[in-house]
Scaffold this motif. Sequence first.
Motif, PDB file in Angstrom:
ATOM      1  N   ASN A   1       0.845  -1.199   0.000  1.00  0.00           N
ATOM      2  CA  ASN A   1       0.000   0.000   0.000  1.00  0.00           C
ATOM      3  C   ASN A   1       0.877   1.245   0.000  1.00  0.00           C
ATOM      4  OD1 ASN A   1      -2.762  -1.178   0.261  1.00  0.00           O
ATOM      5  ND2 ASN A   1      -1.858  -2.058   2.115  1.00  0.00           N
ATOM      6  N   ILE A   2       0.871   1.956  -1.128  1.00  0.00           N
ATOM      7  CA  ILE A   2       1.739   3.108  -1.336  1.00  0.00           C
ATOM      8  C   ILE A   2       0.888   4.366  -1.440  1.00  0.00           C
ATOM      9  CG2 ILE A   2       3.487   4.133  -2.854  1.00  0.00           C
ATOM     10  CD1 ILE A   2       3.874   1.255  -4.003  1.00  0.00           C
ATOM     11  N   GLY A   3       1.283   5.400  -0.715  1.00  0.00           N
ATOM     12  CA  GLY A   3       0.659   6.704  -0.872  1.00  0.00           C
ATOM     13  C   GLY A   3       1.637   7.648  -1.545  1.00  0.00           C
ATOM     14  N   THR A   4       1.140   8.522  -2.398  1.00  0.00           N
ATOM     15  CA  THR A   4       2.042   9.410  -3.123  1.00  0.00           C
ATOM     16  C   THR A   4       1.366  10.726  -3.460  1.00  0.00           C
ATOM     17  OG1 THR A   4       3.317   9.639  -5.176  1.00  0.00           O
ATOM     18  CG2 THR A   4       1.402   8.225  -5.263  1.00  0.00           C
ATOM     19  N   SER A   5       2.171  11.774  -3.531  1.00  0.00           N
ATOM     20  CA  SER A   5       1.654  13.070  -3.955  1.00  0.00           C
ATOM     21  C   SER A   5       1.322  13.022  -5.440  1.00  0.00           C
ATOM     22  CB  SER A   5       2.696  14.167  -3.680  1.00  0.00           C
ATOM     23  OG  SER A   5       3.796  14.037  -4.572  1.00  0.00           O
ATOM     24  N   THR A   6       0.559  14.002  -5.900  1.00  0.00           N
ATOM     25  CA  THR A   6       0.116  13.995  -7.292  1.00  0.00           C
ATOM     26  C   THR A   6       1.278  14.134  -8.272  1.00  0.00           C
ATOM     27  OG1 THR A   6      -0.349  16.366  -7.062  1.00  0.00           O
ATOM     28  CG2 THR A   6      -2.192  14.856  -6.789  1.00  0.00           C
ATOM     29  N   THR A   7       2.249  14.982  -7.948  1.00  0.00           N
ATOM     30  CA  THR A   7       3.388  15.173  -8.854  1.00  0.00           C
ATOM     31  C   THR A   7       4.232  13.913  -8.948  1.00  0.00           C
ATOM     32  OG1 THR A   7       3.480  17.548  -8.402  1.00  0.00           O
ATOM     33  CG2 THR A   7       5.460  16.538  -9.320  1.00  0.00           C
ATOM     34  N   ILE A   8       4.525  13.308  -7.803  1.00  0.00           N
ATOM     35  CA  ILE A   8       5.315  12.076  -7.805  1.00  0.00           C
ATOM     36  C   ILE A   8       4.565  10.979  -8.546  1.00  0.00           C
ATOM     37  CG2 ILE A   8       6.242  10.238  -6.336  1.00  0.00           C
ATOM     38  CD1 ILE A   8       7.044  12.372  -4.324  1.00  0.00           C
ATOM     39  N   ALA A   9       3.248  10.899  -8.328  1.00  0.00           N
ATOM     40  CA  ALA A   9       2.450   9.864  -8.990  1.00  0.00           C
ATOM     41  C   ALA A   9       2.520   9.979 -10.503  1.00  0.00           C
ATOM     42  CB  ALA A   9       1.001   9.941  -8.526  1.00  0.00           C
ATOM     43  N   ALA A  10       2.510  11.205 -11.001  1.00  0.00           N
ATOM     44  CA  ALA A  10       2.457  11.415 -12.448  1.00  0.00           C
ATOM     45  C   ALA A  10       3.811  11.305 -13.133  1.00  0.00           C
ATOM     46  CB  ALA A  10       1.842  12.779 -12.740  1.00  0.00           C
ATOM     47  N   TYR A  11       4.894  11.727 -12.440  1.00  0.00           N
ATOM     48  CA  TYR A  11       6.158  11.887 -13.152  1.00  0.00           C
ATOM     49  C   TYR A  11       7.311  11.058 -12.597  1.00  0.00           C
ATOM     50  CZ  TYR A  11       3.431  15.633 -15.068  1.00  0.00           C
ATOM     51  OH  TYR A  11       2.420  16.330 -15.679  1.00  0.00           O
TER      52      TYR A  11
END
Length: 306
Positions: free
Chosen positions: A94-104
């Motif tokens: 289960n990984i949580g990530t910010s939107t920028t990290i998720a996209a790029y």
Amino acid sequence: MADRRLQVFHAVAKHGSFTRAAEHLFMTQPAVTFQIKQLEEQYNTRLLDRGHGKISLTPAGELVYAYAERILGLSEELESRVAELTDELSGVLNIGTSTTIAAYWLPPLLNSFKRRYPRVIPRVAVGNSQLTEDRVAARELDIGLIEIVTDQPAIERRSAARDELLVICQPGHALSRASELKAQDLLEHPFITRDPGNAIRELAEEFFEAAGISTSELNITAELGSLATVKHLAAEGMGYAIASSAAIRRDVREGRLAGIPLEPRLYTPLEVITPRDKFRSRLITTFADHACEEFARMAQGGTGIE
């Protein structure tokens, strides 16, 4: 495997809602209610009070919740230890990530990790950095990838790398002709900012405050949660924004956006966080190590970030 009824009860008590527990467990609400009823019948006592639209634990419920925490934790540890004997990593992460990290940043990271460990199933939740940090601290997530330096006592953090923040705007915008931009240079122009809790918003506000400019003085034209929308509006000439260089590399290369460094230079950290004092399986440790290595590699050369 821990008793399913205990898992359901723990989720209801933790989320304070049958509906949210059902969503978290991928169950229907009637199924959740049935499991709680069975557990209460087993102990012959009420475990939850359901008054005025709120759920609270009875004294017996408090006791069962405390033991459920310990039992579920031991069950997770047991499963991980046994799985590690096979010498092949597997299971859900289960990984949580910010939107920028998720996209790029996340796509090449997951791609390289899955090539090494094909039996691992990443389950990714995307939100802003503050939300991700809070969910890791609450032990709802195994690991978080965020862009703020956390000092939460419930969190263990590893600084993996950093990424420069740039002013972005339409290539024909007045700001696009500058080689670098100070806070004062930006004051008269419309500013497209991010949503509260977003790491880049916090860093941008700190940048202006360090120059003696309060957020009330900024000419804010929009406040957005979507990075894609921020980039689109900046490209259309609605104003300028501040974004990660990783997030705009392709847009700059293809002529949709201009990217201008700030003066003084501003960077966003790339942090890998895990819950403190939580049993850490080899899967979590291995992914954290891999994330740190890949972030550092990508930050140095931009390899794999498009």
